[in-house]
Design a protein around this motif. Structure first.
Motif, PDB file in Angstrom:
ATOM      1  N   ASN A 250       0.828  -1.200   0.000  1.00 13.94           N
ATOM      2  CA  ASN A 250       0.000   0.000   0.000  1.00 13.94           C
ATOM      3  C   ASN A 250       0.868   1.258   0.000  1.00 13.94           C
ATOM      4  OD1 ASN A 250      -1.669   2.102   1.982  1.00 13.94           O
ATOM      5  ND2 ASN A 250      -2.961   1.042   0.499  1.00 13.94           N
ATOM      6  N   VAL A 251       1.900   1.273   0.834  1.00 11.36           N
ATOM      7  CA  VAL A 251       2.796   2.431   0.884  1.00 11.36           C
ATOM      8  C   VAL A 251       3.505   2.607  -0.455  1.00 11.36           C
ATOM      9  CG1 VAL A 251       4.907   3.351   1.936  1.00 11.36           C
ATOM     10  CG2 VAL A 251       3.133   2.332   3.377  1.00 11.36           C
ATOM     11  N   LEU A 252       3.965   1.502  -1.023  1.00 10.04           N
ATOM     12  CA  LEU A 252       4.702   1.582  -2.284  1.00 10.04           C
ATOM     13  C   LEU A 252       3.834   2.168  -3.403  1.00 10.04           C
ATOM     14  CD1 LEU A 252       7.656   0.665  -2.714  1.00 10.04           C
ATOM     15  CD2 LEU A 252       6.757  -1.244  -4.019  1.00 10.04           C
ATOM     16  N   LYS A 253       2.571   1.766  -3.450  1.00  7.03           N
ATOM     17  CA  LYS A 253       1.665   2.305  -4.466  1.00  7.03           C
ATOM     18  C   LYS A 253       1.516   3.813  -4.317  1.00  7.03           C
ATOM     19  CE  LYS A 253      -1.051  -1.916  -5.137  1.00  7.03           C
ATOM     20  NZ  LYS A 253      -2.347  -2.606  -4.879  1.00  7.03           N
ATOM     21  N   GLU A 254       1.414   4.284  -3.058  1.00  6.83           N
ATOM     22  CA  GLU A 254       1.291   5.736  -2.888  1.00  6.83           C
ATOM     23  C   GLU A 254       2.577   6.448  -3.284  1.00  6.83           C
ATOM     24  OE1 GLU A 254       0.296   9.404   0.134  1.00  6.83           O
ATOM     25  OE2 GLU A 254       0.161   7.373   0.942  1.00  6.83           O
ATOM     26  N   LEU A 255       3.722   5.884  -2.920  1.00  5.53           N
ATOM     27  CA  LEU A 255       4.989   6.525  -3.289  1.00  5.53           C
ATOM     28  C   LEU A 255       5.117   6.643  -4.810  1.00  5.53           C
ATOM     29  CD1 LEU A 255       7.410   4.822  -0.737  1.00  5.53           C
ATOM     30  CD2 LEU A 255       6.651   7.212  -0.725  1.00  5.53           C
ATOM     31  N   LYS A 256       4.722   5.606  -5.518  1.00  8.47           N
ATOM     32  CA  LYS A 256       4.781   5.663  -6.987  1.00  8.47           C
ATOM     33  C   LYS A 256       3.829   6.716  -7.538  1.00  8.47           C
ATOM     34  CE  LYS A 256       6.292   0.874  -7.713  1.00  8.47           C
ATOM     35  NZ  LYS A 256       5.930  -0.478  -8.225  1.00  8.47           N
ATOM     36  N   LEU A 257       2.650   6.848  -6.907  1.00 15.40           N
ATOM     37  CA  LEU A 257       1.708   7.881  -7.321  1.00 15.40           C
ATOM     38  C   LEU A 257       2.315   9.267  -7.119  1.00 15.40           C
ATOM     39  CD1 LEU A 257      -1.115   8.954  -8.136  1.00 15.40           C
ATOM     40  CD2 LEU A 257      -1.764   8.745  -5.711  1.00 15.40           C
ATOM     41  N   ARG A 258       2.930   9.488  -5.964  1.00 14.94           N
ATOM     42  CA  ARG A 258       3.506  10.804  -5.681  1.00 14.94           C
ATOM     43  C   ARG A 258       4.665  11.127  -6.615  1.00 14.94           C
ATOM     44  NH1 ARG A 258      -1.106  11.896  -3.801  1.00 14.94           N
ATOM     45  NH2 ARG A 258      -1.586  10.977  -1.772  1.00 14.94           N
ATOM     46  N   SER A 260       4.853  10.178  -9.663  1.00 14.58           N
ATOM     47  CA  SER A 260       4.213  10.570 -10.930  1.00 14.58           C
ATOM     48  C   SER A 260       3.661  11.988 -10.862  1.00 14.58           C
ATOM     49  CB  SER A 260       3.088   9.589 -11.281  1.00 14.58           C
ATOM     50  OG  SER A 260       1.946   9.771 -10.443  1.00 14.58           O
ATOM     51  N   GLN A 261       3.420  12.481  -9.628  1.00 12.20           N
ATOM     52  CA  GLN A 261       2.913  13.847  -9.435  1.00 12.20           C
ATOM     53  C   GLN A 261       4.039  14.855  -9.212  1.00 12.20           C
ATOM     54  OE1 GLN A 261       0.347  13.049  -6.081  1.00 12.20           O
ATOM     55  NE2 GLN A 261      -1.422  12.568  -7.372  1.00 12.20           N
ATOM     56  N   GLY A 262       5.289  14.387  -9.300  1.00  6.95           N
ATOM     57  CA  GLY A 262       6.421  15.304  -9.220  1.00  6.95           C
ATOM     58  C   GLY A 262       7.093  15.398  -7.868  1.00  6.95           C
ATOM     59  N   TYR A 263       6.796  14.475  -6.953  1.00  6.02           N
ATOM     60  CA  TYR A 263       7.413  14.501  -5.618  1.00  6.02           C
ATOM     61  C   TYR A 263       8.398  13.346  -5.473  1.00  6.02           C
ATOM     62  CZ  TYR A 263       3.785  17.796  -4.173  1.00  6.02           C
ATOM     63  OH  TYR A 263       2.969  18.886  -4.062  1.00  6.02           O
ATOM     64  N   ARG A 264       9.560  13.647  -4.901  1.00  8.90           N
ATOM     65  CA  ARG A 264      10.525  12.599  -4.556  1.00  8.90           C
ATOM     66  C   ARG A 264      11.042  12.748  -3.129  1.00  8.90           C
ATOM     67  NH1 ARG A 264      12.298   9.012  -8.156  1.00  8.90           N
ATOM     68  NH2 ARG A 264      11.662   9.285 -10.319  1.00  8.90           N
ATOM     69  N   LYS A 265      10.586  13.774  -2.430  1.00  8.43           N
ATOM     70  CA  LYS A 265      11.002  13.997  -1.053  1.00  8.43           C
ATOM     71  C   LYS A 265       9.764  13.973  -0.160  1.00  8.43           C
ATOM     72  CE  LYS A 265      14.997  16.841  -2.306  1.00  8.43           C
ATOM     73  NZ  LYS A 265      15.654  18.159  -2.132  1.00  8.43           N
ATOM     74  N   PHE A 266       9.918  13.360   1.040  1.00  7.64           N
ATOM     75  CA  PHE A 266       8.771  13.150   1.906  1.00  7.64           C
ATOM     76  C   PHE A 266       9.133  13.412   3.364  1.00  7.64           C
ATOM     77  CE2 PHE A 266       8.408  10.517  -1.825  1.00  7.64           C
ATOM     78  CZ  PHE A 266       7.133  10.811  -2.276  1.00  7.64           C
ATOM     79  N   GLN A 267       8.162  13.951   4.083  1.00  2.84           N
ATOM     80  CA  GLN A 267       8.252  14.077   5.534  1.00  2.84           C
ATOM     81  C   GLN A 267       7.324  13.043   6.147  1.00  2.84           C
ATOM     82  OE1 GLN A 267       6.981  17.823   7.236  1.00  2.84           O
ATOM     83  NE2 GLN A 267       6.846  16.955   9.285  1.00  2.84           N
ATOM     84  N   LEU A 268       7.872  12.157   6.968  1.00  3.89           N
ATOM     85  CA  LEU A 268       7.051  11.154   7.641  1.00  3.89           C
ATOM     86  C   LEU A 268       6.464  11.739   8.911  1.00  3.89           C
ATOM     87  CD1 LEU A 268       9.339   8.175   6.865  1.00  3.89           C
ATOM     88  CD2 LEU A 268       6.877   8.162   6.482  1.00  3.89           C
ATOM     89  N   ILE A 294      13.972   7.891  -3.715  1.00  5.97           N
ATOM     90  CA  ILE A 294      13.268   8.916  -2.946  1.00  5.97           C
ATOM     91  C   ILE A 294      14.101   9.272  -1.721  1.00  5.97           C
ATOM     92  CG2 ILE A 294      10.922   8.325  -3.665  1.00  5.97           C
ATOM     93  CD1 ILE A 294      10.698   6.590  -1.168  1.00  5.97           C
ATOM     94  N   GLU A 295      13.662  10.319  -1.037  1.00  4.32           N
ATOM     95  CA  GLU A 295      14.360  10.747   0.175  1.00  4.32           C
ATOM     96  C   GLU A 295      13.339  11.075   1.253  1.00  4.32           C
ATOM     97  OE1 GLU A 295      17.440  14.264   1.678  1.00  4.32           O
ATOM     98  OE2 GLU A 295      17.115  13.922  -0.475  1.00  4.32           O
ATOM     99  N   PHE A 296      13.555  10.524   2.451  1.00  4.99           N
ATOM    100  CA  PHE A 296      12.749  10.865   3.611  1.00  4.99           C
ATOM    101  C   PHE A 296      13.538  11.888   4.437  1.00  4.99           C
ATOM    102  CE2 PHE A 296      11.339   6.481   2.598  1.00  4.99           C
ATOM    103  CZ  PHE A 296      10.015   6.778   2.294  1.00  4.99           C
ATOM    104  N   LEU A 297      13.041  13.112   4.435  1.00  2.35           N
ATOM    105  CA  LEU A 297      13.780  14.220   5.024  1.00  2.35           C
ATOM    106  C   LEU A 297      13.744  14.210   6.546  1.00  2.35           C
ATOM    107  CD1 LEU A 297      12.409  17.001   2.685  1.00  2.35           C
ATOM    108  CD2 LEU A 297      14.650  15.937   2.527  1.00  2.35           C
ATOM    109  N   PHE A 298      12.671  13.691   7.090  1.00  7.03           N
ATOM    110  CA  PHE A 298      12.448  13.848   8.525  1.00  7.03           C
ATOM    111  C   PHE A 298      11.561  12.712   8.997  1.00  7.03           C
ATOM    112  CE2 PHE A 298       9.955  15.269  12.126  1.00  7.03           C
ATOM    113  CZ  PHE A 298      10.876  15.926  12.929  1.00  7.03           C
ATOM    114  N   SER A 299      11.923  12.132  10.135  1.00  6.91           N
ATOM    115  CA  SER A 299      11.094  11.073  10.706  1.00  6.91           C
ATOM    116  C   SER A 299      11.403  10.958  12.183  1.00  6.91           C
ATOM    117  CB  SER A 299      11.369   9.738   9.998  1.00  6.91           C
ATOM    118  OG  SER A 299      12.762   9.478   9.941  1.00  6.91           O
ATOM    119  N   GLU A 300      10.375  10.663  12.985  1.00  9.02           N
ATOM    120  CA  GLU A 300      10.536  10.590  14.432  1.00  9.02           C
ATOM    121  C   GLU A 300      10.571   9.127  14.876  1.00  9.02           C
ATOM    122  OE1 GLU A 300       7.766  12.992  16.531  1.00  9.02           O
ATOM    123  OE2 GLU A 300       8.355  14.833  15.539  1.00  9.02           O
ATOM    124  N   PHE A 301      11.578   8.814  15.711  1.00 11.92           N
ATOM    125  CA  PHE A 301      11.790   7.453  16.190  1.00 11.92           C
ATOM    126  C   PHE A 301      11.826   7.421  17.712  1.00 11.92           C
ATOM    127  CE2 PHE A 301      12.873   6.752  11.885  1.00 11.92           C
ATOM    128  CZ  PHE A 301      13.016   5.384  11.657  1.00 11.92           C
TER     129      PHE A 301
END
Length: 450
Positions: A250-258, A260-268, A294-301
């Motif tokens: 499910n996550v992978l499908k959304e990442l591929k959609l994004r 296609s919409q011009g996004y490669r960077k994400f904030q979790l 892709i790149e995940f710029l920020f994530s909380e652990f």
């Protein structure tokens, strides 16, 4: 059936579109007879003459908690009311945070005065409370004479039921997960069960938000809802209930959609991305196997023993670059009082292993927790010195605040607090002996910055 979903300043900040509105829009529009318009009015506020004269004013309001309505704000808020009414909605949903509460109250009251027939719904962070305190929402609702319904905590199914009934000409008097105004009465529908399969929730619909309107080129995303943490100072750790992860597919499908919409960077935006380690690493493996760049710029652990050198290496290969640990203290005594559920040795291993995997390590820290002493404060400083080669930065050194609705609030007698000093702004709580006071907490925070 036309619905407007919106958020007022200072709610979302202006870097990237509001994730909560995008989720709600997508969920409602599964019914093809419901049309939803999402309006991010914070962007309009940022572009208003008041802020454009000095953009510093926006950031001052944001960080200083100056949420009051000034005279120069009122014409802007009146314009917001007209902009919403221009859409000719039958219902308006306001997503409300503590920082946007006063602006929301002004606009919703203005709209109700102009058109009393419009159905007004509140929801959002302001109304996400832990179970012991959720009953307060019905009490608050009594004072919001312009508000027809308040959606509590997780909002999709409750909002969908309310809007579905309105579409058929029915104003519900009882709905799980809400409080509803019925004449002079407020009817509390109790709690609603969580959406157990969060893969069933449609991907957020950002179509009403232009990428060019925002200051950053990343998009927000979540892998999970909920948190397993029991930190006693936190007001969020069980507002969304049990931890639920999206599947890797499910996550992978959304990442591929994004992409296609011009996004490669994400904030979790997960409360703690590693509440469960296996679902997280499954997602990372899928990203690596599919060679998604892709790149995940920020994530909380959370600091946790399940975080291994191999796990950090996989995080890096899948696009993670910065990890923010909610470490809070370097004293085992204070960590135990906070109910962090972690040993100091584990925390230090996490710093080293994440650093060695190529990740930037950022910390959240708190000082002056109930029970803090000069000795425990120095233990935190020692921990930072020992690990200085593995730590890239500290986002904040926050003097501890005692938040209403936290587990501390549940059990005030356990924390040796002077109750008469609680729940003020600024938060000037004191220990019973007066030694842990606002000025002392500020002093040790300043010392740590040095």
């Amino acid at each position: 059936m036309k619905v407007v979903l919106t958020c007022l300043p200072l709610f979302n900040h202006v870097f990237t579109p509001p994730l909560s509105l995008a989720y709600l829009k997508a969920y409602l529009q599964q019914d093809k007879d419901i049309e939803v318009k999402a309006l991010d009015l914070e962007i309009d506020y940022f572009r208003s003459p008041v802020i454009q004269r000095s953009s510093v004013l926006y950031w001052d309001k944001l960080w200083s908690r100056d949420y009051g309505i000034q005279e120069e704000d009122k014409p802007i808020l009146d314009d917001f009311a007209q902009k919403i009414l221009f859409e000719k909605p039958k219902a308006i949903g306001f997503s409300v945070a503590h920082s946007s509460f006063l602006f929301t109250r002004y606009v919703s009251q203005a709209i109700k005065k102009i058109n009393p027939e419009i159905y007004i719904i509140y929801g959002g962070r302001y109304f996400c409370l832990r179970p012991p305190w959720r009953k307060l929402i019905a009490q608050w609702h009594r004072d919001f004479l312009d508000v027809d319904c308040i959606v509590k905590n997780e909002g999709e199914e409750s909002l969908n039921e309310i809007i579905g009934a309105l579409k058929n000409g029915v104003r519900l008097k009882l709905c799980k997960g809400t409080t509803i105004r019925s004449g002079d009465s407020i009817i509390d529908g109790g709690d609603r069960g969580l959406i157990e399969d969060i893969d069933s929730i449609p991907f957020p619909d950002f179509s009403d938000f232009l990428k060019s309107d925002y200051l950053a080129d990343y998009l927000r995303i979540v892998f999970s809802r909920g948190c397993i943490g029991q930190c006693v100072y936190c007001v969020e750790n069980d507002t969304m209930g049990a931890i639920r992860y999206r599947s890797a597919d499910n996550v992978l499908k959304e990442l591929k959609l994004r992409i296609s919409q011009g996004y490669r960077k994400f904030q979790l935006c997960d409360l703690a991305l590693n509440s469960q380690i296996k679902p997280l690493l499954d997602i990372c493996r899928n990203i690596v196997e599919e060679r998604i760049d892709i790149e995940f710029l920020f994530s909380e652990f959370r600091n946790a023993p399940q975080l291994t050198p191999e796990g950090f290496a996989l995080l890096y290969r899948s696009g993670f670059r910065t990890i923010c640990f909610g470490t809070e203290s370097g004293s085992q005594r204070i960590l135990d009082k906070m109910a962090k559920g972690v040993r100091l040795e584990t925390i230090e291993n996490n710093f080293r292993d994440a650093h060695n995997a190529g990740l930037k390590v950022i910390l959240y820290l708190m000082v002056g927790f109930p029970g803090e002493t000069e000795e425990t404060f120095l233990e935190t400083l020692d921990m930072l010195r020992r690990n200085k080669d593995f730590i890239d930065g500290i986002t904040a050194v926050a003097p501890t605040e005692i938040c209403g609705g936290s587990r501390i609030h549940d059990n005030l007698e356990k924390y040796d607090l002077k109750v008469s000093t609680l729940f003020n702004y600024p938060d000037t709580w004191e220990s019973s002996d007066g030694k842990n006071c606002f000025q002392w907490r500020k002093t040790i925070a300043d010392r740590m910055h040095q």
